[in-house]
Scaffold this motif. Sequence first.
Motif, PDB file in Angstrom:
ATOM      1  N   THR A  30       0.972  -1.241   0.120  1.00 29.61           N
ATOM      2  CA  THR A  30      -0.002  -0.159  -0.115  1.00 29.61           C
ATOM      3  C   THR A  30       0.897   1.310  -0.004  1.00 29.61           C
ATOM      4  O   THR A  30       0.698   2.035  -0.662  1.00 29.61           O
ATOM      5  CB  THR A  30      -0.862   0.185   1.230  1.00 29.61           C
ATOM      6  N   ASN A  31       2.039   1.104   0.658  1.00 29.57           N
ATOM      7  CA  ASN A  31       2.693   2.428   0.742  1.00 29.57           C
ATOM      8  C   ASN A  31       3.500   2.368  -0.746  1.00 29.57           C
ATOM      9  O   ASN A  31       3.536   3.731  -1.054  1.00 29.57           O
ATOM     10  CB  ASN A  31       3.904   2.139   1.857  1.00 29.57           C
ATOM     11  N   ILE A  32       3.857   1.606  -1.298  1.00 30.33           N
ATOM     12  CA  ILE A  32       4.348   1.658  -2.518  1.00 30.33           C
ATOM     13  C   ILE A  32       3.425   2.410  -3.540  1.00 30.33           C
ATOM     14  O   ILE A  32       3.798   3.244  -4.270  1.00 30.33           O
ATOM     15  CB  ILE A  32       5.302   0.452  -3.323  1.00 30.33           C
ATOM     16  N   GLU A  33       2.274   1.646  -3.538  1.00 29.17           N
ATOM     17  CA  GLU A  33       1.129   2.164  -4.459  1.00 29.17           C
ATOM     18  C   GLU A  33       0.714   3.801  -4.059  1.00 29.17           C
ATOM     19  O   GLU A  33       0.728   4.475  -5.171  1.00 29.17           O
ATOM     20  CB  GLU A  33      -0.109   1.090  -4.162  1.00 29.17           C
ATOM     21  N   ASP A  34       0.705   4.133  -2.856  1.00 30.02           N
ATOM     22  CA  ASP A  34       0.134   5.396  -2.319  1.00 30.02           C
ATOM     23  C   ASP A  34       1.192   6.363  -2.547  1.00 30.02           C
ATOM     24  O   ASP A  34       0.978   7.558  -3.181  1.00 30.02           O
ATOM     25  CB  ASP A  34       0.093   5.503  -0.981  1.00 30.02           C
ATOM     26  N   GLU A  35       2.483   5.934  -2.688  1.00 31.27           N
ATOM     27  CA  GLU A  35       3.747   7.065  -3.121  1.00 31.27           C
ATOM     28  C   GLU A  35       3.612   7.186  -4.694  1.00 31.27           C
ATOM     29  O   GLU A  35       3.756   8.424  -4.946  1.00 31.27           O
ATOM     30  CB  GLU A  35       5.179   6.240  -2.857  1.00 31.27           C
ATOM     31  N   ILE A  36       3.228   6.250  -5.379  1.00 28.52           N
ATOM     32  CA  ILE A  36       3.027   6.519  -6.874  1.00 28.52           C
ATOM     33  C   ILE A  36       1.862   7.277  -7.136  1.00 28.52           C
ATOM     34  O   ILE A  36       2.001   8.406  -7.895  1.00 28.52           O
ATOM     35  CB  ILE A  36       3.093   5.059  -7.696  1.00 28.52           C
ATOM     36  N   ILE A  37       0.847   6.947  -6.557  1.00 23.36           N
ATOM     37  CA  ILE A  37      -0.393   7.694  -6.940  1.00 23.36           C
ATOM     38  C   ILE A  37      -0.405   9.398  -6.354  1.00 23.36           C
ATOM     39  O   ILE A  37      -0.785  10.013  -7.217  1.00 23.36           O
ATOM     40  CB  ILE A  37      -1.703   7.104  -5.782  1.00 23.36           C
ATOM     41  N   ASP A  38       0.487   9.337  -5.084  1.00 26.38           N
ATOM     42  CA  ASP A  38       0.729  10.688  -4.733  1.00 26.38           C
ATOM     43  C   ASP A  38       1.343  11.951  -5.999  1.00 26.38           C
ATOM     44  O   ASP A  38       1.143  12.734  -6.126  1.00 26.38           O
ATOM     45  CB  ASP A  38       1.295  10.808  -3.477  1.00 26.38           C
ATOM     46  N   GLU A  39       2.485  11.043  -6.267  1.00 21.99           N
ATOM     47  CA  GLU A  39       3.383  11.442  -7.677  1.00 21.99           C
ATOM     48  C   GLU A  39       2.412  11.651  -8.860  1.00 21.99           C
ATOM     49  O   GLU A  39       2.705  12.904  -9.208  1.00 21.99           O
ATOM     50  CB  GLU A  39       4.661  10.739  -7.838  1.00 21.99           C
ATOM     51  N   LEU A  40       1.699  11.093  -9.099  1.00 26.53           N
ATOM     52  CA  LEU A  40       0.778  11.120 -10.394  1.00 26.53           C
ATOM     53  C   LEU A  40      -0.368  12.364  -9.821  1.00 26.53           C
ATOM     54  O   LEU A  40      -0.383  13.183 -10.741  1.00 26.53           O
ATOM     55  CB  LEU A  40       0.018   9.722 -10.548  1.00 26.53           C
ATOM     56  N   ASN A  41      -0.680  12.347  -8.656  1.00 27.16           N
ATOM     57  CA  ASN A  41      -1.741  13.499  -8.283  1.00 27.16           C
ATOM     58  C   ASN A  41      -1.017  14.557  -8.503  1.00 27.16           C
ATOM     59  O   ASN A  41      -1.539  15.549  -8.729  1.00 27.16           O
ATOM     60  CB  ASN A  41      -2.295  13.379  -7.032  1.00 27.16           C
ATOM     61  N   GLN A  42       0.228  15.010  -8.162  1.00 22.15           N
ATOM     62  CA  GLN A  42       0.926  16.198  -8.074  1.00 22.15           C
ATOM     63  C   GLN A  42       1.012  16.578  -9.479  1.00 22.15           C
ATOM     64  O   GLN A  42       1.057  17.680  -9.863  1.00 22.15           O
ATOM     65  CB  GLN A  42       2.170  15.970  -7.328  1.00 22.15           C
ATOM     66  N   ALA A  43       1.412  15.514 -10.452  1.00 29.91           N
ATOM     67  CA  ALA A  43       1.650  15.890 -11.864  1.00 29.91           C
ATOM     68  C   ALA A  43       0.228  16.292 -12.569  1.00 29.91           C
ATOM     69  O   ALA A  43       0.362  17.178 -13.308  1.00 29.91           O
ATOM     70  CB  ALA A  43       2.263  14.732 -12.699  1.00 29.91           C
ATOM     71  N   LEU A  44      -0.815  15.731 -12.030  1.00 27.95           N
ATOM     72  CA  LEU A  44      -2.130  16.130 -12.924  1.00 27.95           C
ATOM     73  C   LEU A  44      -2.740  17.307 -12.214  1.00 27.95           C
ATOM     74  O   LEU A  44      -3.367  18.094 -13.186  1.00 27.95           O
ATOM     75  CB  LEU A  44      -3.085  14.748 -12.260  1.00 27.95           C
ATOM     76  N   LEU A  45      -2.380  17.884 -11.121  1.00 25.71           N
ATOM     77  CA  LEU A  45      -2.764  19.011 -10.729  1.00 25.71           C
ATOM     78  C   LEU A  45      -2.240  20.339 -11.362  1.00 25.71           C
ATOM     79  O   LEU A  45      -2.783  21.410 -11.631  1.00 25.71           O
ATOM     80  CB  LEU A  45      -2.359  19.263  -9.206  1.00 25.71           C
ATOM     81  N   GLN A  46      -1.194  19.815 -12.253  1.00 20.78           N
ATOM     82  CA  GLN A  46      -0.540  20.973 -13.177  1.00 20.78           C
ATOM     83  C   GLN A  46      -1.210  21.215 -14.599  1.00 20.78           C
ATOM     84  O   GLN A  46      -0.603  22.432 -15.243  1.00 20.78           O
ATOM     85  CB  GLN A  46       1.071  20.741 -13.184  1.00 20.78           C
ATOM     86  N   TYR A  47      -2.101  20.654 -14.939  1.00 21.56           N
ATOM     87  CA  TYR A  47      -2.761  20.715 -16.174  1.00 21.56           C
ATOM     88  C   TYR A  47      -3.897  21.017 -16.244  1.00 21.56           C
ATOM     89  O   TYR A  47      -4.816  20.689 -15.160  1.00 21.56           O
ATOM     90  CB  TYR A  47      -2.467  19.397 -17.010  1.00 21.56           C
TER      91      TYR A  47
ATOM     92  N   ARG B  71       9.333   4.225 -14.454  1.00 20.98           N
ATOM     93  CA  ARG B  71       9.298   3.519 -13.352  1.00 20.98           C
ATOM     94  C   ARG B  71       8.492   1.996 -14.113  1.00 20.98           C
ATOM     95  O   ARG B  71       7.704   1.478 -13.465  1.00 20.98           O
ATOM     96  CB  ARG B  71       8.275   4.061 -12.410  1.00 20.98           C
ATOM     97  N   HIS B  72       9.039   2.017 -15.030  1.00 19.10           N
ATOM     98  CA  HIS B  72       8.009   0.662 -16.161  1.00 19.10           C
ATOM     99  C   HIS B  72       7.808  -0.666 -15.159  1.00 19.10           C
ATOM    100  O   HIS B  72       7.255  -1.301 -15.063  1.00 19.10           O
ATOM    101  CB  HIS B  72       8.526   0.462 -17.175  1.00 19.10           C
ATOM    102  N   GLU B  73       9.133  -0.927 -14.620  1.00 20.63           N
ATOM    103  CA  GLU B  73       9.132  -2.127 -13.984  1.00 20.63           C
ATOM    104  C   GLU B  73       8.254  -2.331 -12.729  1.00 20.63           C
ATOM    105  O   GLU B  73       7.557  -3.241 -12.580  1.00 20.63           O
ATOM    106  CB  GLU B  73      10.694  -2.348 -13.405  1.00 20.63           C
ATOM    107  N   HIS B  74       8.054  -0.916 -11.907  1.00 26.94           N
ATOM    108  CA  HIS B  74       6.988  -1.048 -10.906  1.00 26.94           C
ATOM    109  C   HIS B  74       5.791  -1.322 -11.449  1.00 26.94           C
ATOM    110  O   HIS B  74       4.683  -1.687 -10.922  1.00 26.94           O
ATOM    111  CB  HIS B  74       7.112   0.326 -10.275  1.00 26.94           C
ATOM    112  N   PHE B  75       5.381  -0.368 -12.491  1.00 27.29           N
ATOM    113  CA  PHE B  75       4.115  -0.333 -13.265  1.00 27.29           C
ATOM    114  C   PHE B  75       3.848  -1.848 -13.820  1.00 27.29           C
ATOM    115  O   PHE B  75       2.625  -2.270 -13.575  1.00 27.29           O
ATOM    116  CB  PHE B  75       3.922   0.466 -14.309  1.00 27.29           C
ATOM    117  N   ARG B  76       4.661  -2.337 -14.221  1.00 27.49           N
ATOM    118  CA  ARG B  76       4.391  -3.622 -15.171  1.00 27.49           C
ATOM    119  C   ARG B  76       4.003  -4.649 -13.830  1.00 27.49           C
ATOM    120  O   ARG B  76       3.237  -5.458 -14.056  1.00 27.49           O
ATOM    121  CB  ARG B  76       5.803  -4.143 -15.535  1.00 27.49           C
ATOM    122  N   ILE B  77       4.986  -4.653 -12.787  1.00 30.13           N
ATOM    123  CA  ILE B  77       4.452  -5.574 -11.564  1.00 30.13           C
ATOM    124  C   ILE B  77       3.046  -5.337 -10.957  1.00 30.13           C
ATOM    125  O   ILE B  77       2.315  -6.069 -10.798  1.00 30.13           O
ATOM    126  CB  ILE B  77       5.495  -5.576 -10.511  1.00 30.13           C
TER     127      ILE B  77
END
Length: 184
Positions: free
Chosen positions: A60-77, A99-105
């Motif tokens: 969950t921590n790994i997933e949430d870290e990625i989602i937080d980074e995505l949310n920060q990026a999405l706020l800019q557009y 981060r393709h390896e993480h997303f693939r997994i």
Amino acid sequence: MAQKLDRRKRYTRMALKNGLMELLKEKPISSITIKEICEQADINRSTFYSHYADQYDLLTNIEDEIIDELNQALLQYDYTQEKEALAMLNYLLKYVYSRHEHFRILFSEHGNKRFTHKVMFAAQTHIMNDFNGPEHKMSETAAKYMTIYSISGSITVIEYWLENGMKESPDEMARIITEISKPC
């Protein structure tokens, strides 16, 4: 001294995250034990438990870290601007590529379907405003379904891209997804 501890904590967490991701390449989260994660990360069990409650908490921590980074990026557009929507998609695909390896997994059968839902929810939250503009003659309910349809299709295309070796560049994938997402 505090900085040294913070660096050690960051290293330990990184080692545990990397250990779990390595194990997820081979088997699902439900089959992974704390002992295996600790062996993979070369960390003892008590250290693991000082950071995470269990393997699911770590995931969950790994997933949430990625989602937080995505949310920060999405706020800019601004999604109402076609150029910005393409730039946003391009940025996201470059992020996935980096981060393709993480997303693939995480998108695989060994990950947790919850991650896909988290990605969908994050994207839906940011994109819904695009369908609520005056140029769209769509009810809010229809806009929600249209957004979910578009996002789930995009995620499936991205999963396919990841699984097939990412032969297309992130720029090319952004153009492809934009093109197939346009209404006929």
